[in-house]
Design a protein around this motif. Sequence first.
Motif, PDB file in Angstrom:
ATOM      1  N   TYR A 183       0.835  -1.207   0.000  1.00 52.18           N
ATOM      2  CA  TYR A 183       0.000   0.000   0.000  1.00 52.18           C
ATOM      3  C   TYR A 183       0.870   1.259   0.000  1.00 52.18           C
ATOM      4  O   TYR A 183       0.662   2.195  -0.773  1.00 52.18           O
ATOM      5  CB  TYR A 183      -0.946   0.003   1.214  1.00 52.18           C
ATOM      6  N   ILE A 184       1.883   1.251   0.859  1.00 53.19           N
ATOM      7  CA  ILE A 184       2.751   2.434   0.966  1.00 53.19           C
ATOM      8  C   ILE A 184       3.502   2.654  -0.345  1.00 53.19           C
ATOM      9  O   ILE A 184       3.579   3.762  -0.872  1.00 53.19           O
ATOM     10  CB  ILE A 184       3.723   2.275   2.158  1.00 53.19           C
ATOM     11  N   GLN A 185       4.044   1.554  -0.873  1.00 54.08           N
ATOM     12  CA  GLN A 185       4.784   1.617  -2.134  1.00 54.08           C
ATOM     13  C   GLN A 185       3.951   2.284  -3.230  1.00 54.08           C
ATOM     14  O   GLN A 185       4.457   3.094  -4.005  1.00 54.08           O
ATOM     15  CB  GLN A 185       5.132   0.174  -2.564  1.00 54.08           C
ATOM     16  N   SER A 186       2.674   1.954  -3.295  1.00 55.34           N
ATOM     17  CA  SER A 186       1.879   2.477  -4.401  1.00 55.34           C
ATOM     18  C   SER A 186       1.271   3.845  -4.098  1.00 55.34           C
ATOM     19  O   SER A 186       0.696   4.469  -4.983  1.00 55.34           O
ATOM     20  CB  SER A 186       0.786   1.482  -4.801  1.00 55.34           C
ATOM     21  N   HIS A 187       1.385   4.350  -2.852  1.00 57.80           N
ATOM     22  CA  HIS A 187       0.788   5.648  -2.532  1.00 57.80           C
ATOM     23  C   HIS A 187       1.791   6.715  -2.120  1.00 57.80           C
ATOM     24  O   HIS A 187       1.423   7.867  -1.940  1.00 57.80           O
ATOM     25  CB  HIS A 187      -0.265   5.499  -1.433  1.00 57.80           C
ATOM     26  N   SER A 188       3.067   6.360  -1.940  1.00 61.71           N
ATOM     27  CA  SER A 188       4.040   7.356  -1.487  1.00 61.71           C
ATOM     28  C   SER A 188       4.707   8.038  -2.678  1.00 61.71           C
ATOM     29  O   SER A 188       5.177   7.368  -3.601  1.00 61.71           O
ATOM     30  CB  SER A 188       5.102   6.688  -0.619  1.00 61.71           C
ATOM     31  N   ARG A 189       4.768   9.365  -2.620  1.00 61.84           N
ATOM     32  CA  ARG A 189       5.463  10.098  -3.698  1.00 61.84           C
ATOM     33  C   ARG A 189       6.959   9.824  -3.647  1.00 61.84           C
ATOM     34  O   ARG A 189       7.655   9.896  -4.651  1.00 61.84           O
ATOM     35  CB  ARG A 189       5.216  11.604  -3.538  1.00 61.84           C
ATOM     36  N   ALA A 190       7.485   9.526  -2.460  1.00 62.24           N
ATOM     37  CA  ALA A 190       8.921   9.235  -2.337  1.00 62.24           C
ATOM     38  C   ALA A 190       9.267   7.941  -3.058  1.00 62.24           C
ATOM     39  O   ALA A 190      10.359   7.789  -3.595  1.00 62.24           O
ATOM     40  CB  ALA A 190       9.317   9.141  -0.870  1.00 62.24           C
ATOM     41  N   ALA A 191       8.311   7.005  -3.099  1.00 62.14           N
ATOM     42  CA  ALA A 191       8.568   5.728  -3.764  1.00 62.14           C
ATOM     43  C   ALA A 191       8.816   5.959  -5.247  1.00 62.14           C
ATOM     44  O   ALA A 191       9.775   5.457  -5.822  1.00 62.14           O
ATOM     45  CB  ALA A 191       7.393   4.773  -3.567  1.00 62.14           C
ATOM     46  N   SER A 192       7.975   6.784  -5.902  1.00 59.53           N
ATOM     47  CA  SER A 192       8.175   6.998  -7.336  1.00 59.53           C
ATOM     48  C   SER A 192       9.434   7.820  -7.582  1.00 59.53           C
ATOM     49  O   SER A 192      10.210   7.541  -8.497  1.00 59.53           O
ATOM     50  CB  SER A 192       6.949   7.676  -7.957  1.00 59.53           C
ATOM     51  N   ALA A 193       9.691   8.833  -6.692  1.00 60.56           N
ATOM     52  CA  ALA A 193      10.909   9.624  -6.839  1.00 60.56           C
ATOM     53  C   ALA A 193      12.140   8.733  -6.687  1.00 60.56           C
ATOM     54  O   ALA A 193      13.088   8.826  -7.445  1.00 60.56           O
ATOM     55  CB  ALA A 193      10.942  10.738  -5.793  1.00 60.56           C
ATOM     56  N   GLY A 194      12.070   7.819  -5.678  1.00 61.80           N
ATOM     57  CA  GLY A 194      13.191   6.915  -5.442  1.00 61.80           C
ATOM     58  C   GLY A 194      13.453   6.038  -6.641  1.00 61.80           C
ATOM     59  O   GLY A 194      14.585   5.881  -7.088  1.00 61.80           O
ATOM     60  N   ALA A 195      12.369   5.488  -7.227  1.00 52.05           N
ATOM     61  CA  ALA A 195      12.520   4.606  -8.375  1.00 52.05           C
ATOM     62  C   ALA A 195      13.129   5.380  -9.551  1.00 52.05           C
ATOM     63  O   ALA A 195      13.996   4.891 -10.253  1.00 52.05           O
ATOM     64  CB  ALA A 195      11.151   4.030  -8.766  1.00 52.05           C
ATOM     65  N   GLY A 196      12.656   6.634  -9.707  1.00 52.24           N
ATOM     66  CA  GLY A 196      13.179   7.467 -10.796  1.00 52.24           C
ATOM     67  C   GLY A 196      14.665   7.714 -10.629  1.00 52.24           C
ATOM     68  O   GLY A 196      15.428   7.598 -11.575  1.00 52.24           O
ATOM     69  N   ALA A 197      15.063   8.007  -9.389  1.00 53.32           N
ATOM     70  CA  ALA A 197      16.464   8.307  -9.131  1.00 53.32           C
ATOM     71  C   ALA A 197      17.333   7.078  -9.347  1.00 53.32           C
ATOM     72  O   ALA A 197      18.454   7.199  -9.854  1.00 53.32           O
ATOM     73  CB  ALA A 197      16.626   8.796  -7.688  1.00 53.32           C
ATOM     74  N   ALA A 198      16.779   5.904  -9.018  1.00 55.74           N
ATOM     75  CA  ALA A 198      17.563   4.676  -9.165  1.00 55.74           C
ATOM     76  C   ALA A 198      17.716   4.315 -10.637  1.00 55.74           C
ATOM     77  O   ALA A 198      18.711   3.729 -11.046  1.00 55.74           O
ATOM     78  CB  ALA A 198      16.871   3.539  -8.404  1.00 55.74           C
ATOM     79  N   ALA A 199      16.715   4.662 -11.452  1.00 50.48           N
ATOM     80  CA  ALA A 199      16.692   4.225 -12.856  1.00 50.48           C
ATOM     81  C   ALA A 199      17.716   4.989 -13.705  1.00 50.48           C
ATOM     82  O   ALA A 199      18.349   5.896 -13.259  1.00 50.48           O
ATOM     83  CB  ALA A 199      15.309   4.435 -13.439  1.00 50.48           C
TER      84      ALA A 199
END
Length: 473
Positions: free
Chosen positions: A457-473
């Motif tokens: 749930y947190i993974q799909s609702h946190s803005r930090a999760a998408s930012a983190g994924a973007g930074a890692a990619a």
Amino acid sequence: MQYISTRGEAPPLGFMDVTLAGLARDGGLYVPETWPGLDAATIAGFAGRPYAEVFAEVVMPFVGDQLAATDLARMAREAYDSFRHPAVVPLVQVAPSTFVLELFHGPTLAFKDLAMQVLSRLMDHALMARGERSTIVVATSGDTGGAAVEAFRGSAQADLFVLFPQGRISDVQRRMMTTAAADNVHALAIEGTFDDCQAIVKGLFNDHPFRDGVRLSGVNSINFARLVAQVVYYFAAAAALGAPHRKVAFTVPTGNFGDVFSGYVAARMGLPVDKLLVATNVNDILARTLATGTYQVRDVVPTSSPSMDIQVSSNFERLLFEACERDPKPVRAAMASLARSQSFSVTARSLGAMRALFSADRAAEEEVAATIRTVRREAGYLVDPHTAVALAVAEKEPRDPSVPMVVLSTAHPAKFPDAVEAACGIRPALPDWLADLGGRTEHSTVLPADQSAVARYIQSHSRAASAGAGAAA
Ligand SMILES: *Cc1c(COP(=O)(O)O)cnc(C)c1O
């Protein structure tokens, strides 16, 4: 100003890093390398000053060069503008030398607002400066969750997930978490107990890929920024009663030892504190420790003061560190013993150091109810059960009548209406500005007491999760 860990095995950090980190990497708690001091003239000058100004003067030495003084002053002004009393923390006299310090005029009617309103602004500022986002997860049995929701709703950089045990908190407490209506705040009703919620949060912090992926942060009372914010009202109250030319004593309703440790910090900074009286309900681990020198965990007994129904008082580690003359070795040994056998012993020397300033006692449920009745009858003043624990303990302790006793009132009586009504027959009403709370629309998500379900749930609702994924990619 640098901060060191009570366990001595984490790198020293500055104030803003400590604020974002919460817990030290060695499992210890951060404390300042040295205690800053305030001179007598400065303390005397706090009398009659606006609270936000006192805040800026008391807190600035802890911040060092990590934040501009003008930024800190602005955050304090904004934070305390949300309080519904012009004095922010008014004193009310209830007996010849007994004063109640009302810490419940913030948006969620409990003292947690005083620190949380500042912590959210500090975190947002630090994250913004670094171009980072953060995910804050907190388990709550009541007051912390509401205070966090009010403080972080609308935060530009942080998303908040509050886990509460479904059906096990009061209506007022639940509504304070579920009616915020902000996209970055998520109230999660967990099908389980508070212990389940806490276990899930601990598990999330220990899952390092998840923790790094969503940039997890904590806002519970081990965060030093919260403690430092609470130091301010000890100065404000004491100055109003004549400090530094007169000593003042405090009685503090205690659970996690955060609030009363802030009183200790005030004393270390030069406030003439005669005594810090630790008041517990029947969950009396702290009273037993100060009496016997043995810190021994027992089962939690539910009481009318649920915010103090705690068996492990995390911030006691900070006092232990101080009482061991800041030697991290005995602290590490004590914490290892606690993990192994649910107990540790304090040496006679350290216990003596603690007793120089602290004493402790407990109040049983009948005493709490009787105190609510008596204070109502004799002073025409209604107190909540947490405040009543402290008043009952202050009453039992031998006192020097020339030393004013300040009893910290940590919650508005209307936050615990059932217990107050049961004790004295009067049902306290919510303040006018909250009168419509019962009619506001609630938003919450029910989840099973399962760490991976919460993580998804947190993974799909946190803005930090998408930012983190973007930074890692
Ligand atoms: C959190 C809380 C306490 C206990 O404070 P600690 O800092 O954990 O000792 C006491 N009363 C109320 C109403 C609270 O919310």
